[in-house]
Motif scaffolding. Structure first.
Motif, short mmCIF file in Angstrom:
data_model
loop_
_atom_site.label_atom_id
_atom_site.label_comp_id
_atom_site.label_asym_id
_atom_site.label_seq_id
_atom_site.Cartn_x
_atom_site.Cartn_y
_atom_site.Cartn_z
N GLY A 1 0.82 -1.21 0.00
CA GLY A 1 0.00 0.00 0.00
C GLY A 1 0.85 1.25 0.00
O GLY A 1 0.93 1.97 -0.98
N ASP B 1 4.29 1.50 0.91
CA ASP B 1 5.71 1.32 0.57
C ASP B 1 6.64 1.98 1.57
O ASP B 1 7.84 2.06 1.33
N CYS C 1 1.31 1.32 6.49
CA CYS C 1 -0.08 0.86 6.35
C CYS C 1 -0.32 -0.58 6.80
O CYS C 1 -1.45 -0.94 7.10
FE1 FES Z 1 4.41 -2.01 3.81
FE2 FES Z 1 2.45 -0.21 3.74
S1 FES Z 1 3.22 -1.41 2.12
S2 FES Z 1 3.55 -0.96 5.48
#
Ligand code: FES
Ligand code: FES
Length: 161
Positions: free
Chosen positions: A38, A40, A44
């Motif tokens: 989400g 990166d 999230c």
């Molecule tokens: Fe890893 Fe959001 S993609 S915490």
């Protein structure tokens, strides 16, 4: 570089660039697309997997650090015969998901929570899941699902909208 580790209870050896992130390895090289990406940036929780039983965000975990370790992705949570893990069943029965994007990370985090605290309070569930963002559900039914999976009641479900 070559890295050997256990993935979903099976030994694997991969040959990767040292900067390869686990989330990318899982999704792009190993076709394990249940792990979502989400933000990166480790905020999230969509990419959450278990590393030696502890929840970790795979978008910021380098494969190079996995030598000898044990990784479980959401694909490894279900029974080998394909049956759902009790946490997955609880999410389904309690309307703990809508679009489903956050769900693999939520399920993995929730499973990790119950492994270390089998009977959490509702407040403890909410606190543990603070690192997992859901844009759909308002969290109530996610918490209800986790409480149900722990054999406890957290009040009425809110029907999916
Ligand atoms: Fe890893 Fe959001 S993609 S915490
Ligand atoms: Fe859509 Fe959580 S169910 S982001």
């Amino acid at each position: 570089m070559k890295v050997s580790f256990t993935l979903n209870a099976k030994p694997v050896t991969v040959d990767v660039d040292p900067s390869t992130r686990l989330a990318d390895l899982l999704r792009e090289d190993l076709d394990l697309t249940g792990t979502h990406i989400g933000c990166d940036t480790s905020q999230c929780g969509a990419c959450l997997v278990l590393l030696d039983g502890e929840s970790v965000k795979s978008c910021t975990l380098l494969v190079a650090s996995l030598e000898g370790r044990g990784v479980t992705s959401v694909e490894g949570l279900a029974d080998p015969d394909g049956g759902l893990h009790p946490m997955q069943t609880a999410f389904r029965e309690n309307h703990g998901l809508q679009c489903g994007f956050c769900t693999p990370g939520m399920v993995m985090a929730s499973a990790a929570l119950l492994a270390e605290n089998p009977k959490p309070t509702e407040a403890e569930v909410r606190h543990y899941l603070e690192g997992n963002i859901c844009r759909c559900t308002g969290y109530h039914n996610i918490v209800k699902a986790v409480m149900a999976a722990s054999g406890q009641d957290a009040g009425g479900a809110v029907a999916a909208e």
